[in-house]
Design a protein around this motif. Sequence first.
Motif, mmCIF file in Angstrom:
data_model
loop_
_atom_site.group_PDB
_atom_site.id
_atom_site.type_symbol
_atom_site.label_atom_id
_atom_site.label_comp_id
_atom_site.label_asym_id
_atom_site.label_seq_id
_atom_site.Cartn_x
_atom_site.Cartn_y
_atom_site.Cartn_z
ATOM 1 N N GLY A 121 -21.133 -75.772 4.666
ATOM 2 C CA GLY A 121 -20.843 -77.607 4.107
ATOM 3 C C GLY A 121 -19.749 -78.155 3.978
ATOM 4 O O GLY A 121 -19.152 -78.471 4.199
ATOM 5 N N ILE A 122 -18.941 -76.399 3.771
ATOM 6 C CA ILE A 122 -17.477 -76.779 3.710
ATOM 7 C C ILE A 122 -17.094 -76.667 5.068
ATOM 8 O O ILE A 122 -16.035 -77.789 5.104
ATOM 9 N N TRP A 127 -17.199 -74.328 14.364
ATOM 10 C CA TRP A 127 -18.140 -73.352 15.080
ATOM 11 C C TRP A 127 -19.111 -72.760 13.933
ATOM 12 O O TRP A 127 -19.633 -72.362 14.527
ATOM 13 N N PHE A 128 -18.748 -71.732 12.941
ATOM 14 C CA PHE A 128 -19.723 -71.514 12.020
ATOM 15 C C PHE A 128 -21.044 -71.598 11.578
ATOM 16 O O PHE A 128 -21.655 -71.356 11.910
ATOM 17 N N ASP A 129 -20.112 -73.360 11.111
ATOM 18 C CA ASP A 129 -21.535 -74.413 10.665
ATOM 19 C C ASP A 129 -22.496 -74.490 12.337
ATOM 20 O O ASP A 129 -23.754 -74.711 12.373
ATOM 21 N N GLY A 130 -21.725 -74.916 12.981
ATOM 22 C CA GLY A 130 -22.768 -74.565 14.599
ATOM 23 C C GLY A 130 -23.121 -73.342 14.995
ATOM 24 O O GLY A 130 -24.717 -73.057 14.864
ATOM 25 N N ARG A 197 -26.334 -76.214 2.874
ATOM 26 C CA ARG A 197 -25.199 -77.113 3.860
ATOM 27 C C ARG A 197 -25.342 -78.338 3.604
ATOM 28 O O ARG A 197 -24.097 -79.476 3.001
ATOM 29 N N GLY A 198 -26.168 -78.827 3.997
ATOM 30 C CA GLY A 198 -26.191 -80.650 3.199
ATOM 31 C C GLY A 198 -25.816 -80.931 2.030
ATOM 32 O O GLY A 198 -24.842 -82.142 1.769
ATOM 33 N N SER A 199 -26.374 -80.576 1.039
ATOM 34 C CA SER A 199 -26.255 -80.768 -0.405
ATOM 35 C C SER A 199 -24.674 -80.766 -0.734
ATOM 36 O O SER A 199 -24.181 -81.429 -1.097
ATOM 37 N N VAL A 200 -24.304 -79.453 -0.175
ATOM 38 C CA VAL A 200 -22.826 -79.525 -0.633
ATOM 39 C C VAL A 200 -21.400 -80.391 0.469
ATOM 40 O O VAL A 200 -20.788 -80.648 -0.508
#
Lengths: 310, 540
Positions: A121-122, A127-130, A197-200
Amino acid sequence: MGWYILKRIVQTIPVIVFATLIIYALVFLRPGDPVLNLFGDKPVSEATRATIESQYNLDKPFIVQWLLFLKGAVTFDFGTSFSGQPVIDQIQRAFPVSVTLALMAVAFEAVFAIIIGTYAGIRRGGWFDGVSLVVSLVIVAVPIFVIGFLFQIFIGIKAGIDWLPATVGGDWTVTDLIMPAIVLGLTSLAFAMRLTRGSVSENLAADHVRTARAKGLSEGKVVRNHVLRNSLIPVVTFLGADLGTLMAGAIVTEGIFNIPGIGGLAYSAILKGESPTIVSVVTLMVLIYVVMSLLVDLLYAWLDPRIRYA
Amino acid sequence: MRLTRRVRLAGVALAASALVLSACGGSDDDSGEATDAIISVNGSEPENPLIPTATNETGGGNPIQNLFAGLVSYNADGSTTNEVAESIESDDATLWTVTLNDGWTFTDGSPVTAESFVNAWNYGADPANAQLNAYFFYPIEGTNDEGNTPEGVSTISGLTVVDDTTFTIKLKKPESDFPLRLGYSAYFPLPEAAFGPDGKITSEYGERPIGNGPYMLSDSGWEHDVQISMVTNPDYDGARNPANGGLTFKFYADLDAAYTDLVGGDLDVLDTVPDSALATFESDDVQAFNEAGSVFQSFTIPESLPHFSGEEGKLRRQAISYAINREEVTDKIFDGTRTPAEDFTAPVLDGWTADVEGNEVLSFDETKAQELWAEADAISPWTGSFQIAYNTDGGHKAWVDATTNQIKNALGIDSSGAPYATFDELRAKVNDKTITTAFRTGWQADYPSMLNYLGPLYGTGAGSNDGDYSNPEFDATIADAASTEGDDRYSLIEDAQAILFTDLPAIPLWYSNIAAAAATDVDNVEFTWQNLPDYYKITK
């Protein structure tokens, strides 16, 4: 606060009573004849049938069956299964392993979902998110029994690690349950991760976070104290409900790893039409859901100071 | 060709000599054959107390067979050897006199007497006790068709205790192979300790039975949801002297997990390979067993279905039978773990033959099927859809879909499966005769005799005659066969089957094979006519 908890507990009584009524009605409406299950393809005499039906109150109207069940339940007598075993004994055997398994699965889920989800989320768009998105999609898409069998074959049998056995069995230990708990928790892990992730990432843009940054707090403190606590509310709601689901709904995982838990007990009781067992197990599950939702509500107040219970 | 022995036991002499060897080894010099190894086998949590007359499912039944010894015990080929009985004799096949051997005791030290048997059977037949195996007493005088004594009567009038070691059994009608029945678990004896002061078998006994068999419960005994463990009974001196040190029935709710344990080395013998492993188990790193078994599978078309009675019905039944390609289904759906049926019994039985008159109706012949169907249409044109009902909790969908598809393609009629969620839902419909389709039927014999596959299923008014079939000629032939012995008996059974092949009250499909597996370090795994491993012979 104490008053609020008491009020909530009193509220559960009608919930439970009506839950048992609904389940009794459903079991009663189940087509078929439980006595025939006992005898398989052999004929049953009328006299024997009468003995069995009166023994298990099958000859009475369902409202009477239900009242008799309630009468017994008040004194912790939940009746006996068709095998003559007290239902309370069956539950006592099946419950500990299911609770342990579900708690381990939820713990595994919570730790990894919050860490990975927060980081993703941050670094939204990084790339980590992906990678975490792709991995979670794969986990959600693959059925749980496929994952279960793969773990079982490659870790339980091929790797031959002694403390990670391929099946658990009735004489289980906590380490035996590590692999089943991971398998059981994986799907929910993917959900909880996306939720975090979405909430953060949403909260990062919130006013109170901008204010905290403006006060000159370090980025770490901003995330831990101001973003995360707020972001966890939907995640905690999800995990709380998930604990109940994992406890009663782990039939597939229980089957693959040979765990004699609550899910399997309920499943075989439904196939045999054993109303005392079905109703007792489901009532227990209702109770767990009620307690979990109470705990989740109390956690809200701790996570978000704006929420107060009077 | 008449096969007088089990097909798979080509070397009966060999097996017999092995038996003698193990019997010799069992007595004093244990180093040769008998070992102390505990053999782990698959089981499931028993659904009933461990009482012979109360247990009719394998979870409790398999342990019970090892904890008790009856009047006779079954050999692997379905013949019997006297165990507790010294002799079982009769002049007229109706009044049987049983004499017991001296010296048999239960593991609590009490002697096995005539009363031990008679009391146990009386208990089993009394409807007030609601014992699930009561049915097995139905041939005895003083019981009804379901094997129960009249309400309020707690003893079977056909049983008389003469002295401590003798009792007599009076049957309703002559039955020359009656002693064959007596190895079944419903006929096991019970010690006095089983009964409480109220005359009922105590729940403690059901948890921890005291028997007289080759094994007895170990100290841990029956651990619910875990296992039943047993060790050899030092006082046992019967026909089944254990070659191992004990048995552990490990419980599995799901056979897949049991197979995983077998492959992983945590289980020695698995008596049923799960569907998921059927295609591969013969090439996996285990000992695989795939042999013809004693379970007969069919579907029944009740007489009451429209278009299926009289001459038209006969033609249509035959057409449907010709329309089914059994080879293809057993091969494609069951990976060769079923054997296409050639008669109404099972190939492991004494006297079985593949040459019953009229059994060509079991071959696949589309042209013939269409001709017969057209002939029936000439009597009364076909309407509706031909459906086969099955229970979805038993893994029957695949073959029902395949079979009805074959019927549809061969006959050009609408045909499909009719699913029921549970076994009892289907049986309830069948029992109260409200079912409006054909339905799946199967039979595992109560004792190793071909007659047991015929009388109870197709005799007029018989307990498991689900299709309400009735043919006086068939009834008379069966009754004749029951009171005849030797080859005459087998030819009468052939005659009876020939009648069934013209009427086809049920359409034979296939025999379920024994599809079992054992770990590679396990030896002497043989299977009985009950499709179970001969537990006492297994070594490791």
